[in-house]
Design a protein around this motif. Structure first.
Motif, mmCIF file in Angstrom:
data_model
loop_
_atom_site.group_PDB
_atom_site.id
_atom_site.type_symbol
_atom_site.label_atom_id
_atom_site.label_comp_id
_atom_site.label_asym_id
_atom_site.label_seq_id
_atom_site.Cartn_x
_atom_site.Cartn_y
_atom_site.Cartn_z
ATOM 1 N N LEU A 57 0.941 -1.265 -0.015
ATOM 2 C CA LEU A 57 0.027 -0.018 0.145
ATOM 3 C C LEU A 57 0.875 1.205 -0.048
ATOM 4 C CD1 LEU A 57 -2.505 1.638 0.301
ATOM 5 C CD2 LEU A 57 -2.463 1.100 2.721
ATOM 6 N N THR A 58 1.816 1.217 0.674
ATOM 7 C CA THR A 58 2.967 2.537 0.911
ATOM 8 C C THR A 58 3.372 2.781 -0.430
ATOM 9 O OG1 THR A 58 3.729 1.017 2.849
ATOM 10 C CG2 THR A 58 4.540 3.226 2.226
ATOM 11 N N THR A 59 3.683 2.189 -1.307
ATOM 12 C CA THR A 59 4.143 2.355 -2.571
ATOM 13 C C THR A 59 3.115 3.192 -3.392
ATOM 14 O OG1 THR A 59 5.350 0.402 -2.589
ATOM 15 C CG2 THR A 59 5.369 1.486 -4.709
ATOM 16 N N SER A 60 1.688 2.760 -3.161
ATOM 17 C CA SER A 60 0.715 3.371 -3.915
ATOM 18 C C SER A 60 0.329 4.636 -3.333
ATOM 19 C CB SER A 60 -0.403 2.663 -4.109
ATOM 20 O OG SER A 60 -0.588 1.688 -5.052
ATOM 21 N N LEU A 61 0.655 4.875 -1.995
ATOM 22 C CA LEU A 61 0.363 5.992 -1.180
ATOM 23 C C LEU A 61 1.323 7.052 -1.700
ATOM 24 C CD1 LEU A 61 -0.170 5.016 2.267
ATOM 25 C CD2 LEU A 61 -2.011 5.629 0.949
ATOM 26 N N ALA A 62 2.522 6.544 -1.798
ATOM 27 C CA ALA A 62 3.672 7.452 -2.645
ATOM 28 C C ALA A 62 3.338 8.197 -3.705
ATOM 29 C CB ALA A 62 4.910 6.868 -2.442
ATOM 30 N N ARG A 63 2.871 7.294 -4.815
ATOM 31 C CA ARG A 63 2.483 7.676 -5.919
ATOM 32 C C ARG A 63 1.195 8.547 -5.828
ATOM 33 N NH1 ARG A 63 -0.114 3.717 -10.023
ATOM 34 N NH2 ARG A 63 -1.584 3.352 -8.528
ATOM 35 N N ALA A 64 0.593 8.516 -4.930
ATOM 36 C CA ALA A 64 -0.631 9.357 -4.765
ATOM 37 C C ALA A 64 -0.571 10.872 -4.100
ATOM 38 C CB ALA A 64 -1.962 8.901 -3.682
ATOM 39 N N VAL A 65 0.843 10.838 -3.296
ATOM 40 C CA VAL A 65 1.004 12.128 -2.708
ATOM 41 C C VAL A 65 1.984 12.830 -3.317
ATOM 42 C CG1 VAL A 65 0.700 11.102 -0.263
ATOM 43 C CG2 VAL A 65 2.944 11.276 -1.119
ATOM 44 N N ALA A 66 2.962 12.157 -4.377
ATOM 45 C CA ALA A 66 3.888 12.654 -5.171
ATOM 46 C C ALA A 66 3.276 14.170 -5.874
ATOM 47 C CB ALA A 66 4.455 11.816 -6.163
ATOM 48 N N PRO A 67 4.452 15.038 -6.167
ATOM 49 C CA PRO A 67 5.888 15.139 -5.639
ATOM 50 C C PRO A 67 6.136 15.785 -4.404
ATOM 51 C CG PRO A 67 5.346 16.665 -7.358
ATOM 52 C CD PRO A 67 3.971 16.128 -7.129
ATOM 53 N N THR A 68 4.812 16.392 -3.814
ATOM 54 C CA THR A 68 5.155 17.448 -2.881
ATOM 55 C C THR A 68 4.530 16.758 -1.561
ATOM 56 O OG1 THR A 68 3.095 18.562 -3.578
ATOM 57 C CG2 THR A 68 5.143 19.340 -4.016
ATOM 58 N N GLY A 69 4.045 16.093 -1.179
ATOM 59 C CA GLY A 69 3.493 15.261 -0.163
ATOM 60 C C GLY A 69 4.453 14.180 0.333
ATOM 61 N N HIS A 70 3.828 13.669 1.397
ATOM 62 C CA HIS A 70 4.857 12.843 2.123
ATOM 63 C C HIS A 70 3.835 11.744 2.780
ATOM 64 C CE1 HIS A 70 9.054 12.253 2.948
ATOM 65 N NE2 HIS A 70 8.690 11.118 4.242
ATOM 66 N N VAL A 71 4.534 10.342 2.740
ATOM 67 C CA VAL A 71 3.934 9.295 3.723
ATOM 68 C C VAL A 71 4.926 8.871 4.976
ATOM 69 C CG1 VAL A 71 3.080 6.857 3.511
ATOM 70 C CG2 VAL A 71 3.156 8.390 1.553
ATOM 71 N N TYR A 72 4.335 9.074 6.252
ATOM 72 C CA TYR A 72 5.030 8.483 7.404
ATOM 73 C C TYR A 72 4.577 7.246 7.656
ATOM 74 C CZ TYR A 72 6.947 13.362 7.565
ATOM 75 O OH TYR A 72 7.559 14.508 7.163
ATOM 76 N N THR A 73 5.034 6.218 7.507
ATOM 77 C CA THR A 73 4.671 4.662 7.661
ATOM 78 C C THR A 73 5.525 4.317 8.967
ATOM 79 O OG1 THR A 73 4.232 2.670 6.782
ATOM 80 C CG2 THR A 73 6.351 3.940 5.940
ATOM 81 N N PHE A 74 4.571 3.524 9.766
ATOM 82 C CA PHE A 74 5.455 2.851 10.990
ATOM 83 C C PHE A 74 5.019 1.310 10.884
ATOM 84 C CE2 PHE A 74 6.290 6.615 12.910
ATOM 85 C CZ PHE A 74 5.537 7.700 12.210
ATOM 86 N N ASP A 75 6.188 0.770 11.395
ATOM 87 C CA ASP A 75 5.921 -0.766 11.883
ATOM 88 C C ASP A 75 6.540 -1.037 12.981
ATOM 89 O OD1 ASP A 75 4.976 -3.398 9.663
ATOM 90 O OD2 ASP A 75 6.314 -3.703 11.365
ATOM 91 N N PHE A 76 6.239 -1.920 13.847
ATOM 92 C CA PHE A 76 6.789 -2.173 15.214
ATOM 93 C C PHE A 76 7.912 -3.337 14.764
ATOM 94 C CE2 PHE A 76 4.419 -5.893 14.653
ATOM 95 C CZ PHE A 76 3.250 -6.080 15.318
ATOM 96 N N HIS A 77 8.165 -3.865 13.721
ATOM 97 C CA HIS A 77 9.258 -4.762 13.471
ATOM 98 C C HIS A 77 10.607 -4.199 12.912
ATOM 99 C CE1 HIS A 77 10.780 -8.373 11.864
ATOM 100 N NE2 HIS A 77 10.183 -9.055 12.738
ATOM 101 N N GLN A 78 11.586 -4.248 13.299
ATOM 102 C CA GLN A 78 12.600 -3.482 12.972
ATOM 103 C C GLN A 78 13.083 -4.134 11.578
ATOM 104 O OE1 GLN A 78 14.794 -1.833 15.881
ATOM 105 N NE2 GLN A 78 16.430 -1.064 14.620
#
Lengths: 196, 361
Positions: free
Chosen positions: A122-143
Motif C-alpha cells: 500500500l505504501t508504494t501506492s500512497l507514495a504515488r498518490a502524494v507525489a511530488p510534494t506530499g509525504h508518507v510517514y509509515t510505521f511498523d513495530f518490527h525492526q
C-alpha cells in the motif's frame, strides 16, 4: 518509478539504463522485479538473458534469450510492484488499495500516516498518490521489516516520499509532531478493538 | 443486551401518535426547536415504550431527519461527487461506481507530472477525478474525441479546482493527435471517417448548447466547433464565458503539448465511453501511448471488452491484459447491528486493463 523532480515528466519514453529496476514479464502471473546490471544475466525456462542486451532498449521491449525465447521488460508501477514484491507479511492488493486511496481523498501534496508498513504494498501506492510534494510517514513495530521496506522504497525510487519509522502505533499512537497535520490516516492493526 | 420487548402487540394503524400535524405546525410557529418537537413526539407516542431499544433509536433518528436535520458541508472530492451521481443520476456517469472509478485511476497509474489521455463520455467525472490525482505542476489530462465536438465535461466544475489545476485539463480532437509523420494520407481511417460523421451528427447538439444554457459556461466554450477559422475566434469567445467566476478547464491543447505527445507518447490512457465501441477506440488510441504505458477501459457491459481484449491479444498490441469486475458491498456498522445493507449495487461495470508493448524486435 515516479518523478519527484517537478521539472521532468513521468515518461516511459526513456530507455533502460544500468541500475534501473525493470519488471520482467513472462506471462500474466509470472513476473519478476530485476535490477539491471551490465554484467548480470537472467536465467529462466526460456533461456539465458544478458542484461547488457537490455540496456538502451525502450521499456516495453521484447527481449530474446540465447535460445530464442523471449520476455518483456516493463517499467515498474505501483500496481506491478504489488504483484512482484516479496511478501514479508500479508499484503493489500490493487482492488483494496485503489478504493482506499479514493476514500482517503489523497491528492498530490497530502501528508499521510500509515500503520503498519508490512511489506510496503500500500505504501508504494500512497507514495504515488502524494507525489511530488506530499509525504508518507509509515510505521511498523518490527525492526527488520521496517529495514526491508526502506530498501524496497529505495529500489523503486520512492524513498524521497516515504519515511519508515519503527514504532508500536497501537501502543503509543502516532508521534506528537504530526498532531493536527495529517490529511489522511490509514490503520491496519492487529487488535483494533483495544485502540483508545 | 437483554431485550425482552418485541413487536407482537404493535398494530400499524396510524393511531399511536396523539400529536397531529396541526399541533406540530403550531409548535413550529411558536419557535419550538426541532429537538423539542422530537421529544414531544416521543412522549405522545403510545407505542414508543413497547419498542425494543434498537427500534427506539431508529424511530428517534427518523424523526431527527425530519424535524432537526443536520448537514455536514465538505469539500467536494472524486469520491463524494461519484457517490452522489451514482445515487441520483447514474446514467449520466455511465453507471461508473466509485470503486470502478478508483480502479481506473490506479490501473492507469495516474500520478503527478504525467500525460494522461482520456476519452470521457461520463459527463466529466473521470476528467475531474484524474485531474485531482494529477494535481498542479507539469503534465496534462487530455480529453480526446472523435469528430469535432468534445464530449460535455460539466462535472469538472463541481471539483472546485483552482487555476493551476484547471490549466492542466485540456482537449484535442483525435485527428490532431494522430501520428501522421508520413503525410495526411496515412492517417488511420477512423480519424478521417469520424471527421465526416462528427460534423454531420453534432451541429444540432452544438447549437442547442450554445443557445440554451447560460449557466453551463464551460460547456459553451467547449461546444464551439474546432476548425481552423474558429480557432482564432475562440480566444475572443463570447463575453458570457468571461463573466463566469469558474476558471477555464478544458481549453484546447497547445501546439507545443501536441507536438510533445507525438514525440514521447502519453504515459497512460483511460476510456470511459458507454456509448462507443471499446475496440474501435483502443485501436486508434493505443498507438498514441509510450511503450510500457498502462491503459484501462471501462464499460458497463462485458462483451465489448471481451472483443477488445481478444483483438489486442491477436494484434500483439498489449500484455498483462485482464478484465476486472469490481464488487462493492456497503455495511451498516453499529454495536450488535453490523450487517450488510439490504440493497446492493450489482452493476458497477467492467474494466479491461493492460500495458502497451513495443512491437519492435
Amino acid at each position: 518509478m515516479l518523478c519527484s523532480d517537478g521539472t521532468k515528466k513521468l515518461s516511459f519514453g526513456g530507455s533502460i539504463k544500468d541500475g534501473d529496476l525493470v519488471i520482467v514479464y513472462e506471462k500474466r502471473d509470472v513476473m519478476k522485479a530485476v535490477k539491471v546490471s551490465e554484467t548480470s544475466v537472467l536465467q529462466n525456462r526460456f533461456g539465458v538473458f544478458k542484461h547488457s542486451n537490455w540496456i538502451g532498449k525502450p521499456f516495453g521491449s521484447k527481449v530474446l534469450s540465447n535460445k530464442g525465447g523471449f520476455v518483456y521488460l516493463l517499467a515498474p508501477t505501483p500496481e506491478l510492484w504489488t504483484l512482484v514484491l516479496s511478501h514479508r507479511t500479508q499484503i493489500l492488493y490493487i482492488a483494496d488499495i485503489s478504493f482506499l486511496i479514493t476514500y482517503l481523498e489523497i491528492v498530490p501534496g497530502s501528508l499521510v500516516l500509515e500503520s503498519g508498513t508490512g511489506s510496503g504494498s500500500l505504501t508504494t501506492s500512497l507514495a504515488r498518490a502524494v507525489a511530488p510534494t506530499g509525504h508518507v510517514y509509515t510505521f511498523d513495530f518490527h525492526q527488520q521489516r521496517a529495514a526491508s521496506a526502506r530498501e524496497d522504497f529505495q529500489s523503486t525510487g520512492v524513498d524521497s516520499l516515504v519515511t519508515v519509522g519503527v514504532r508500536d502505533i497501537q501502543g503509543e499512537g502516532f508521534p506528537d509532531e504530526y498532531s493536527g497535520l495529517a490529511d489522511s490516516v490509514f490503520l491496519d492493526l492487529v487488535l483494533l478493538f483495544t485502540l483508545h | 443486551m437483554d431485550e425482552c420487548r418485541d413487536n407482537r402487540a404493535l398494530v400499524d394503524n396510524n393511531e399511536a401518535q396523539t400529536l397531529t400535524s396541526e399541533d406540530i405546525d403550531e409548535m413550529r410557529r411558536q419557535g419550538v426547536k426541532g429537538d423539542e418537537i422530537i421529544e414531544a413526539l416521543i412522549s405522545n407516542s403510545a407505542t414508543y415504550e413497547k419498542k425494543t431499544a434498537f427500534s427506539q433509536e431508529k424511530y428517534r433518528i427518523k424523526k431527527q431527519k425530519k424535524y432537526a436535520p443536520r448537514v455536514l458541508l465538505r469539500r467536494p472530492s472524486a469520491r463524494s461527487i461519484c457517490e452522489a451521481y451514482f445515487k441520483k443520476y447514474p446514467h449520466r456517469i455511465g453507471f461508473l461506481r466509485v470503486d470502478a472509478l478508483s480502479l481506473l485511476l490506479s490501473l492507469a497509474n495516474v500520478t503527478a507530472n504525467s500525460d494522461i489521455l482520456l476519452v470521457d463520455m461520463v459527463g466529466g467525472l473521470l476528467t475531474g477525478a484524474v485531474a485531482e490525482r494529477l494535481g498542479a505542476g507539469t503534465g496534462y489530462v487530455c480529453n480526446t474525441y472523435l469528430g469535432s465536438s468534445p464530449y460535455p465535461v460539466d462535472m469538472v466544475r463541481t471539483f472546485n479546482f483552482d487555476n493551476e489545476i484547471c490549466k492542466r485539463i485540456v482537449r484535442a480532437p483525435l485527428r490532431d493527435l494522430c501520428l501522421d509523420q508520413t503525410g495526411t494520407s496515412e492517417k488511420p481511417d477512423a480519424c478521417n471517417a469520424e471527421l465526416n460523421v462528427g460534423t454531420s451528427e453534432k451541429p444540432d447538439a452544438s447549437n442547442a448548447e450554445l443557445n440554451g444554457q447560460t449557466s453551463s459556461i464551460s460547456m459553451e466554450e467547449m461546444s464551439l466547433p474546432s476548425n481552423h477559422e474558429a480557432a482564432d475566434s475562440e480566444t475572443t469567445v463570447s463575453p458570457q464565458s468571461k463573466m463566469g467566476k469558474t476558471p477555464k478547464a478544458g481549453e484546447k491543447a497547445s501546439e507545443e503539448a501536441i507536438k510533445s505527445w507525438k514525440e514521447n507518447g502519453f504515459s497512460s490512457l483511460i476510456i470511459a465511453a458507454p456509448d462507443a465501441d471499446a475496440w474501435s477506440l483502443a485501436k486508434d488510441l493505443l498507438p498514441l501511448l509510450s511503450y510500457s504505458a498502462p491503459f484501462a477501459i471501462y464499460h458497463q457491459y462485458l462483451q465489448p471488452l471481451a472483443t477488445c481484449m481478444h483483438n489486442l491479444q491477436q494484434g500483439k498490441m498489449a500484455i498483462g491484459l485482464q478484465i476486472s469486475e469490481p464488487w462493492l458491498r456497503e455495511y451498516q456498522v453499529l454495536p450488535s447491528r453490523t450487517h450488510p445493507l439490504m440493497q446492493m449495487s450489482a452493476f458497477g461495470g467492467y474494466i479491461l486493463s493492460g500495458t502497451k508493448i513495443c512491437s519492435c524486435s
